[in-house]
Design an enzyme around this catalytic site. Structure first.
Site, PDB file in Angstrom:
ATOM      1  N   HIS A   9      56.759  33.369 -16.364  1.00 48.58           N
ATOM      2  CA  HIS A   9      57.548  34.000 -17.296  1.00 48.58           C
ATOM      3  C   HIS A   9      57.976  32.817 -18.499  1.00 48.58           C
ATOM      4  CE1 HIS A   9      59.342  36.127 -13.782  1.00 48.58           C
ATOM      5  NE2 HIS A   9      58.740  37.028 -14.309  1.00 48.58           N
TER       6      HIS A   9
ATOM      7  N   LYS B 132      63.428  47.924  -6.897  1.00 45.44           N
ATOM      8  CA  LYS B 132      63.223  46.607  -6.394  1.00 45.44           C
ATOM      9  C   LYS B 132      64.341  46.084  -5.615  1.00 45.44           C
ATOM     10  CE  LYS B 132      59.899  45.099  -9.753  1.00 45.44           C
ATOM     11  NZ  LYS B 132      59.414  44.066 -10.852  1.00 45.44           N
TER      12      LYS B 132
ATOM     13  N   ARG C  64      49.388  39.948 -17.266  1.00 44.99           N
ATOM     14  CA  ARG C  64      48.404  39.091 -16.556  1.00 44.99           C
ATOM     15  C   ARG C  64      47.104  39.645 -16.179  1.00 44.99           C
ATOM     16  NH1 ARG C  64      53.196  38.870 -12.401  1.00 44.99           N
ATOM     17  NH2 ARG C  64      53.217  41.025 -13.157  1.00 44.99           N
TER      18      ARG C  64
ATOM     19  N   SER D 142      56.604  36.829  -9.455  1.00 43.01           N
ATOM     20  CA  SER D 142      57.935  36.397  -8.420  1.00 43.01           C
ATOM     21  C   SER D 142      57.767  36.735  -6.965  1.00 43.01           C
ATOM     22  CB  SER D 142      59.237  37.280  -9.100  1.00 43.01           C
ATOM     23  OG  SER D 142      59.323  36.831 -10.573  1.00 43.01           O
TER      24      SER D 142
HETATM   25  P1  ADP Z   1      59.298  43.410 -14.352  1.00 42.47           P
HETATM   26  O1  ADP Z   1      60.316  44.049 -13.187  1.00 42.47           O
HETATM   27  O2  ADP Z   1      59.821  44.255 -15.373  1.00 42.47           O
HETATM   28  O3  ADP Z   1      57.713  43.742 -14.156  1.00 42.47           O
HETATM   29  P2  ADP Z   1      59.253  40.714 -14.209  1.00 42.47           P
HETATM   30  O4  ADP Z   1      60.286  39.808 -14.081  1.00 42.47           O
HETATM   31  O5  ADP Z   1      58.137  40.895 -12.872  1.00 42.47           O
HETATM   32  O6  ADP Z   1      59.687  41.994 -14.808  1.00 42.47           O
HETATM   33  O7  ADP Z   1      58.210  40.297 -15.398  1.00 42.47           O
HETATM   34  C1  ADP Z   1      59.119  40.159 -16.597  1.00 42.47           C
HETATM   35  C2  ADP Z   1      57.796  40.178 -17.740  1.00 42.47           C
HETATM   36  O8  ADP Z   1      56.924  38.966 -17.533  1.00 42.47           O
HETATM   37  C3  ADP Z   1      56.803  41.207 -17.651  1.00 42.47           C
HETATM   38  O9  ADP Z   1      56.237  41.433 -18.968  1.00 42.47           O
HETATM   39  C4  ADP Z   1      55.513  40.578 -16.734  1.00 42.47           C
HETATM   40  O10 ADP Z   1      54.524  41.023 -17.271  1.00 42.47           O
HETATM   41  C5  ADP Z   1      55.707  39.183 -17.460  1.00 42.47           C
HETATM   42  N1  ADP Z   1      55.159  38.087 -16.086  1.00 42.47           N
HETATM   43  C6  ADP Z   1      55.485  38.173 -15.190  1.00 42.47           C
HETATM   44  N2  ADP Z   1      54.761  37.114 -14.500  1.00 42.47           N
HETATM   45  C7  ADP Z   1      54.067  36.568 -15.474  1.00 42.47           C
HETATM   46  C8  ADP Z   1      53.084  35.606 -15.377  1.00 42.47           C
HETATM   47  N3  ADP Z   1      52.460  34.981 -14.164  1.00 42.47           N
HETATM   48  N4  ADP Z   1      52.406  35.480 -16.552  1.00 42.47           N
HETATM   49  C9  ADP Z   1      52.806  36.006 -17.759  1.00 42.47           C
HETATM   50  N5  ADP Z   1      53.450  37.047 -17.926  1.00 42.47           N
HETATM   51  C10 ADP Z   1      54.245  36.962 -16.502  1.00 42.47           C
END
Ligand code: ADP
Length: 165
Positions: A18, A42, A91, A129
Site C-alpha cells: 500500500h 470482510k 498486483r 493484508s
Molecule cells: P480493498 O479492500 O479495497 O481491496 P485493500 O486495503 O486490500 O482494499 O487495498 C487497497 C488498494 O491497495 C487496492 O487498490 C489494492 O489493489 C492495493 N494494494 C493492496 N496490496 C498491494 C500491494 N502489495 N501492492 C500494490 N497495491 C496493493
C-alpha cells in the site's frame, strides 16, 4: 488547481505494498487522501480508528498525504472532497477483474472522476493484508512486509512478544 487523488481501501492493516502506491501517487498528485473504508463483507482485525492511526504513523513524512475514515459511497466522498482521481494499486492479474468491475461502476456513478492504476513494485506483487495477518497469527516475522508500528500492533492483537520471533 490542486490535483487531488483519493486512495481508497480497507488497509487492514497497511502494508509496504500500500505504502509503495501511496508514496508514488504522492509524487504525481498535489494531494492524496488515503480513505479507509469499513468493508462490510470482510471481518476486520483492526478497527477503522486503529487502521487510520497506523496509516498516519506510516505516512507522517509525506506532507501532501492525509488519512481519513470513510463510510458510504466512494464516489460521493470523492466528489465531496473535490477530487479529480481515484488511485488504486494493481498486483497480479487476479486483481484485474475485480478492479474493472468497481471502476466501471464508479464511472457510471460519476464520469468526471478518473480512476488511475499503478502497478506494484515486483517485490510486493504477492503481498496482501490478509497474507500478513495469516502468517503474523503464527508469530512469523513480517518486518519486511509492514512498518514497525504495524508489526507491533499485530503482535499486540495476537498477543506474542516480538522478541520471540
Ligand atoms: P480493498 O479492500 O479495497 O481491496 P485493500 O486495503 O486490500 O482494499 O487495498 C487497497 C488498494 O491497495 C487496492 O487498490 C489494492 O489493489 C492495493 N494494494 C493492496 N496490496 C498491494 C500491494 N502489495 N501492492 C500494490 N497495491 C496493493
Amino acid at each position: 488547481m490542486t490535483r487531488l487523488a483519493i486512495c481508497p481501501g480497507s488497509f487492514d492493516p497497511v502494508t509496504y505494498g500500500h505504502l509503495d502506491i501511496i508514496r508514488r501517487g504522492a509524487t504525481v498528485f498535489d494531494e492524496v487522501i488515503v480513505a479507509v473504508f469499513n468493508n462490510q463483507s470482510k471481518a476486520p482485525l483492526f478497527s477503522v480508528e486503529e487502521r487510520v492511526h497506523l496509516l498516519e504513523v506510516a505516512t507522517e513524512d509525506l506532507e501532501n498525504v492525509k488519512v481519513d475514515a470513510c463510510s458510504g459511497l466512494l464516489m460521493d466522498y470523492a466528489k465531496e472532497q473535490g477530487a479529480q482521481a481515484i488511485l488504486r494499486g494493481l498486483r497480479a492479474v487476479s486483481d484485474f477483474e475485480y478492479e474493472m468491475q468497481i471502476t466501471s461502476m464508479n464511472r457510471k456513478l460519476n464520469e468526471d472522476i478518473e480512476t488511475f492504476f499503478m502497478m506494484t513494485n515486483n517485490q510486493f506483487s504477492f503481498l496482501s493484508s490478509s497474507m500478513v495477518k495469516e502468517v503474523a497469527k503464527y508469530n512469523a516475522n513480517v518486518s519486511d512486509l509492514v512498518p514497525e508500528a504495524v508489526e507491533k500492533a499485530l503482535a499486540t492483537k495476537f498477543r506474542y512478544s516480538l522478541e520471540k520471533s
